[in-house]
Design a protein around this motif. Structure first.
Motif, PDB file in Angstrom:
ATOM      1  N   ILE A 357       0.842  -1.398   0.021  1.00 62.67           N
ATOM      2  CA  ILE A 357       0.019   0.208   0.018  1.00 62.67           C
ATOM      3  C   ILE A 357       0.701   1.192  -0.119  1.00 62.67           C
ATOM      4  N   SER A 358       1.976   1.113  -0.190  1.00 58.01           N
ATOM      5  CA  SER A 358       2.958   2.319  -0.346  1.00 58.01           C
ATOM      6  C   SER A 358       2.932   3.235  -1.323  1.00 58.01           C
ATOM      7  N   TRP A 359       1.811   3.043  -2.325  1.00 61.39           N
ATOM      8  CA  TRP A 359       1.858   3.987  -3.186  1.00 61.39           C
ATOM      9  C   TRP A 359       0.403   4.999  -2.970  1.00 61.39           C
ATOM     10  N   PRO A 403      -6.535  11.730  -1.234  1.00 64.33           N
ATOM     11  CA  PRO A 403      -6.733  11.932   0.289  1.00 64.33           C
ATOM     12  C   PRO A 403      -7.309  10.893   0.774  1.00 64.33           C
ATOM     13  N   PRO A 404      -8.330  10.291   0.275  1.00 65.51           N
ATOM     14  CA  PRO A 404      -8.977   9.125   0.947  1.00 65.51           C
ATOM     15  C   PRO A 404      -8.091   8.022   0.965  1.00 65.51           C
ATOM     16  N   LEU A 405      -7.549   7.790  -0.154  1.00 66.57           N
ATOM     17  CA  LEU A 405      -6.289   6.735  -0.131  1.00 66.57           C
ATOM     18  C   LEU A 405      -5.159   6.669   0.976  1.00 66.57           C
ATOM     19  N   PHE A 406      -4.822   8.008   0.959  1.00 67.03           N
ATOM     20  CA  PHE A 406      -3.807   8.279   2.126  1.00 67.03           C
ATOM     21  C   PHE A 406      -4.235   8.059   3.298  1.00 67.03           C
ATOM     22  N   LYS A 407      -5.276   8.614   3.675  1.00 72.23           N
ATOM     23  CA  LYS A 407      -6.073   8.314   5.050  1.00 72.23           C
ATOM     24  C   LYS A 407      -6.460   7.022   5.355  1.00 72.23           C
ATOM     25  N   TRP A 408      -6.970   6.202   4.422  1.00 69.92           N
ATOM     26  CA  TRP A 408      -7.103   4.706   4.579  1.00 69.92           C
ATOM     27  C   TRP A 408      -5.789   4.041   4.876  1.00 69.92           C
ATOM     28  N   ALA A 409      -4.628   4.458   4.348  1.00 67.86           N
ATOM     29  CA  ALA A 409      -3.431   3.764   4.618  1.00 67.86           C
ATOM     30  C   ALA A 409      -2.912   3.904   5.811  1.00 67.86           C
ATOM     31  N   VAL A 411      -4.810   4.672   8.545  1.00 71.17           N
ATOM     32  CA  VAL A 411      -5.517   4.060   9.603  1.00 71.17           C
ATOM     33  C   VAL A 411      -5.394   2.579   9.359  1.00 71.17           C
ATOM     34  N   HIS A 412      -5.126   1.779   8.432  1.00 72.22           N
ATOM     35  CA  HIS A 412      -4.690   0.549   8.071  1.00 72.22           C
ATOM     36  C   HIS A 412      -3.456   0.163   8.868  1.00 72.22           C
ATOM     37  N   LEU A 413      -2.449   0.995   8.647  1.00 75.20           N
ATOM     38  CA  LEU A 413      -1.277   0.585   9.586  1.00 75.20           C
ATOM     39  C   LEU A 413      -1.164   1.232  10.739  1.00 75.20           C
ATOM     40  N   LYS A 414      -2.296   1.704  11.453  1.00 75.12           N
ATOM     41  CA  LYS A 414      -2.525   2.126  12.867  1.00 75.12           C
ATOM     42  C   LYS A 414      -1.662   3.198  13.315  1.00 75.12           C
ATOM     43  N   GLU A 415      -1.184   4.113  12.230  1.00 79.19           N
ATOM     44  CA  GLU A 415      -0.738   5.409  12.649  1.00 79.19           C
ATOM     45  C   GLU A 415      -1.437   6.685  12.820  1.00 79.19           C
ATOM     46  N   ASP A 416      -2.752   6.380  12.968  1.00 75.71           N
ATOM     47  CA  ASP A 416      -3.526   7.422  13.018  1.00 75.71           C
ATOM     48  C   ASP A 416      -3.969   7.566  14.819  1.00 75.71           C
ATOM     49  N   HIS A 417      -4.119   8.778  15.188  1.00 82.48           N
ATOM     50  CA  HIS A 417      -4.256   9.211  16.512  1.00 82.48           C
ATOM     51  C   HIS A 417      -5.623   9.770  16.452  1.00 82.48           C
ATOM     52  N   VAL A 418      -6.677   9.786  15.939  1.00 81.70           N
ATOM     53  CA  VAL A 418      -7.827  10.431  15.925  1.00 81.70           C
ATOM     54  C   VAL A 418      -8.777   9.874  17.059  1.00 81.70           C
ATOM     55  N   LYS A 419      -9.713  10.398  17.607  1.00 76.95           N
ATOM     56  CA  LYS A 419     -10.411   9.958  18.441  1.00 76.95           C
ATOM     57  C   LYS A 419     -11.089   8.805  17.935  1.00 76.95           C
ATOM     58  N   ALA A 420     -11.187   7.591  18.804  1.00 76.65           N
ATOM     59  CA  ALA A 420     -11.614   6.285  18.419  1.00 76.65           C
ATOM     60  C   ALA A 420     -13.136   5.778  18.639  1.00 76.65           C
ATOM     61  N   THR A 421     -13.772   4.992  17.999  1.00 75.38           N
ATOM     62  CA  THR A 421     -15.300   4.946  18.427  1.00 75.38           C
ATOM     63  C   THR A 421     -15.403   3.687  19.498  1.00 75.38           C
ATOM     64  N   GLY A 422     -16.422   4.123  20.161  1.00 77.91           N
ATOM     65  CA  GLY A 422     -16.658   3.196  21.367  1.00 77.91           C
ATOM     66  C   GLY A 422     -16.488   3.756  22.487  1.00 77.91           C
ATOM     67  N   GLN A 423     -16.419   3.152  23.745  1.00 77.14           N
ATOM     68  CA  GLN A 423     -16.262   3.692  25.034  1.00 77.14           C
ATOM     69  C   GLN A 423     -14.899   4.291  25.275  1.00 77.14           C
ATOM     70  N   HIS A 424     -13.927   3.845  24.625  1.00 76.39           N
ATOM     71  CA  HIS A 424     -12.527   4.431  25.043  1.00 76.39           C
ATOM     72  C   HIS A 424     -12.270   5.361  23.643  1.00 76.39           C
ATOM     73  N   TYR A 425     -11.683   6.671  23.835  1.00 76.68           N
ATOM     74  CA  TYR A 425     -11.452   7.491  23.120  1.00 76.68           C
ATOM     75  C   TYR A 425      -9.940   7.924  23.168  1.00 76.68           C
ATOM     76  N   GLU A 426      -9.372   7.233  22.271  1.00 76.42           N
ATOM     77  CA  GLU A 426      -7.910   7.489  22.212  1.00 76.42           C
ATOM     78  C   GLU A 426      -7.559   8.898  21.939  1.00 76.42           C
ATOM     79  N   GLY A 427      -6.511   9.384  22.563  1.00 77.41           N
ATOM     80  CA  GLY A 427      -6.080  10.894  22.248  1.00 77.41           C
ATOM     81  C   GLY A 427      -6.946  11.992  23.065  1.00 77.41           C
ATOM     82  N   VAL A 428      -8.022  11.628  23.764  1.00 77.81           N
ATOM     83  CA  VAL A 428      -8.558  12.389  24.669  1.00 77.81           C
ATOM     84  C   VAL A 428      -8.070  12.385  25.995  1.00 77.81           C
ATOM     85  N   ARG A 429      -7.689  13.403  26.779  1.00 78.15           N
ATOM     86  CA  ARG A 429      -7.072  13.369  27.972  1.00 78.15           C
ATOM     87  C   ARG A 429      -8.305  13.313  28.968  1.00 78.15           C
ATOM     88  N   ASP A 430      -8.103  12.371  30.119  1.00 82.00           N
ATOM     89  CA  ASP A 430      -8.983  12.325  30.971  1.00 82.00           C
ATOM     90  C   ASP A 430      -8.607  12.685  32.528  1.00 82.00           C
TER      91      ASP A 430
END
Length: 642
Positions: A357-359, A403-409, A411-430
């Motif tokens: 997916i490096s392209w 841009p959508p392709l880059f965003k997908w890559a 997320v796929h490699l887990k290098e994103d740090h946006v707010k996650a879905t569900g009960q735990h929100y990664e990146g939000v300070r508690d």
């Protein structure tokens, strides 16, 4: 350019359209399209083929705006080539750049040449002209968009080796593509004029590159003089834009002079000159922070003017004839990127999980590509308009799909740090605040205002909870480990205790032994208990001395105290831990942080270090930063582990 009444009318009309274009473009991100696409479409609508608010002659009358914007785009591209940020992934970046650069250019040139009979304006061309168009089009295929890549990275709060390599390749490619363009631009002129490729032509090319390098160096020194002054930043920005436009005037003058006196056209590529100057300032100037600040603040206005004008000069009648060819060229470029990324990734030793997916990060195109297309259109008027319309159509497709392709890559490699879905929100300070009273409610509301999630915990069930509906209040039977688990203490950055010293100590002890909570803040009641809390690493607030100390600070430094207390609008402070191994040993002066942030001090163990440019960072340093809330988030992402 002659300032006739018609020209002045066009200029003022275009300024009004720029305002409208800016407003309209902000609608496009809501439908998942880039801002640049909105600017281009607004330009097309206001252009001569629809509303005719920007007539055909505007491409000539507003040429100075176009050239000024192109010079600025080159400044912006060069400012992203910061060598100290690329060194950790240098091998991967070099090989990926090689694969993308060579494969994309070669396949693109062959494809355009052999498809010449399908492209209307190339059908009647001779061999030399077809070759010229092919190498120029292939050069555009190589171009990427640093601004778009940075926008996606910031939006996703992306960080990691894949992200770092992608940004490094993107910036390096755009620097190299301008050098390639300078060479191919001269070769194209020779091919079209049927000049033989001899030692004389080769000598002229070398002379053009050397002279461009010398002028670029001289320009960097001139810009440094501007940056060193104490003038307003707005005046410095204007002088930077004027200096870029002057490079275009100098290039035209040299080309005209050499043609009249020596019978040869010496073409100095203004984009190459500007990018050299920007590169030198970025890496070797003490004024680089001021330069970044001007680029950051001036960029949006320049991009509005450039992309709106570019859209207005597109020929829709030609686009109607070549849209199918544009789709075909888009597909060919996509295939060449995939092959090039695979070759570069393999040579660079990337694993298959990344290589496949490096392209994806390299599809998007924008400023530099459109800038090069515009230069070609201006230099070769016989077919330049048709060329520009076809290539800009390809660029727009890349801008929509990329841009959508880059965003997908990411997320796929887990290098994103946006707010996650569900009960735990990664990146939000508690934060958990123990003790329900007026001060704890006020603290929870203030934390919430600044983007934190805070909950108040109390063991008293018969309290009056009126006027606290906006605060998360938890009533618990007792404070035990089981209760702390239910409160998700293991995912909490800060625990504040405002109970009795005995209860406070129990809470701190649980946090210390089971959760390793980053920050424990204790409101102490009896100073004789200080040592007990200090052994647990807690930070102490003593009400008996806090007010006196605060008043003292207000008397001696009222502005600083107001800033640190968050009393200044839009400003805040943060203490951020350095957890990215790549920053270990880095000088503060080498960090590229938002211009509105200041590092006040560094806490290293029990030592407080008053920072300066030559202070080196160490892992687990706690860095105290002041700045806008948005910029503090950028600094936090920069310092934390990816």
């Amino acid at each position: 350019m002659e300032l006739t009444p018609e020209t002045i009318e066009i200029i003022f009309g275009f300024l009004v359209i720029m305002v409208a274009s800016d407003r309209i473009s902000h609608f496009f991100p809501k439908i998942k399209l880039p801002l640049i696409t909105g600017l281009l479409i607004t330009g097309i609508i206001t252009g001569p083929y629809i509303l005719n608010l920007i007539p055909k002659r505007a491409s000539h009358d507003l040429l100075f705006i176009n050239e000024t914007a192109l010079a600025f785009i080159a400044f912006a591209a060069g400012s992203e080539l910061y060598l100290k940020e690329l060194r950790s992934r240098f091998r991967n970046i070099v090989w990926m750049t090689f694969g993308q650069f060579v494969v994309t250019f070669v396949l693109g040139a062959f494809a355009v040449y052999f498809l010449a009979d399908l492209i209307p304006f190339m059908r009647q061309m001779g061999h030399g002209s077809k070759l010229a168009v092919s190498i120029l089009a292939a050069t555009i295929f190589v171009a990427r968009s640093p601004s778009s890549a940075i926008a996606v990275i910031n939006e996703m709060r992306a960080k990691g080796p894949f992200t770092q390599t992608s940004l490094g390749v993107t910036v390096l490619k755009d620097v190299l593509v301008i050098i390639l363009f300078a060479v191919n631009f001269s070769l194209a002129g020779a091919f079209i004029s049927n000049l033989p490729f001899d030692i004389m032509l080769f000598g002229v090319l070398i002379a053009e590159l050397l002279l461009s390098g010398f002028i670029g160096y001289s320009l960097s020194k001139a810009i440094e003089l501007i940056l060193k002054t104490r003038w307003l930043i707005q005046l410095k920005a204007i002088l930077l834009l004027v200096s870029g436009y002057c490079i275009y005037l100098l290039s035209h003058l040299i080309q005209h002079y050499t043609h009249l006196n020596f019978g040869i056209d010496v073409h100095l590529e203004p984009l190459l000159i500007c990018i050299i100057a920007s590169f030198l300032i970025t890496n070797y100037s003490k004024n680089k922070a001021e330069f970044f600040n001007i680029i950051h603040k001036t960029g949006p206005l320049v991009y509005i003017a450039f992309f709106t004008l570019t859209g207005a000069t597109m020929s829709l009648d030609i686009l109607a004839k070549v849209w199918s060819i544009a789709l075909l060229l888009f597909a060919i470029r996509l295939v060449s990127l995939i092959i090039g990324a695979f070759v570069g990734g393999t040579l660079g030793g990337e694993p298959w999980s990344i290589n496949k997916i490096s392209w994806m990060p390299y599809v998007t195109q924008a400023g530099v590509g459109i800038g090069l297309v515009t230069e070609i259109a201006n230099e070769f008027p016989a077919w330049g308009n048709e060329f520009a319309t076809l290539l800009i159509s390809v660029i727009v497709l890349n801008q929509i799909v990329g841009p959508p392709l880059f965003k997908w890559a990411i997320v796929h490699l887990k290098e994103d740090h946006v707010k996650a879905t569900g009960q735990h929100y990664e990146g939000v300070r508690d934060a958990i605040i123990f003790g329900l009273e007026g001060k704890s409610v006020a603290l929870a509301r203030l934390l919430k205002k600044n983007g934190w999630e805070a909950k108040i915990v109390t063991t008293i069930s018969n309290l009056d909870l009126a006027n606290t509906s906006d605060v998360d209040i938890r009533i618990v039977p007792a404070i035990t480990k089981e209760v702390m688990d239910e409160l998700e203490a293991d995912e909490t950055e800060v625990i504040v205790t405002m109970l009795s010293d005995k209860e406070n100590y129990r809470i701190c002890e649980l946090a210390y032994e089971y959760y390793g909570t980053k920050d424990l803040i204790v409101r102490i009641n009896d100073r004789k208990n200080l040592d007990h809390f200090h052994k647990l690493g807690a930070r102490i607030v003593d009400p008996s001395t806090a007010i006196v100390s605060l008043m003292d600070q207000f008397v001696r430094s009222p502005t600083t105290t107001s800033l640190l207390l968050g009393m200044e609008e839009g400003q805040g402070t943060a203490e951020i831990e350095v957890s990215d191994p790549q920053l270990h040993g880095a000088f503060l002066r080498d960090l590229r942080l938002p211009p509105d942030t200041i590092i006040l001090s560094i806490r290293r163990g029990n030592q407080i270090i008053v920072s300066h440019g030559y202070t080196r960072l160490r892992l687990q340093d706690l860095v105290n930063v002041v700045g806008s809330m948005e910029s503090l988030e950028i600094v936090r992402l920069r310092f934390e582990r990816g």
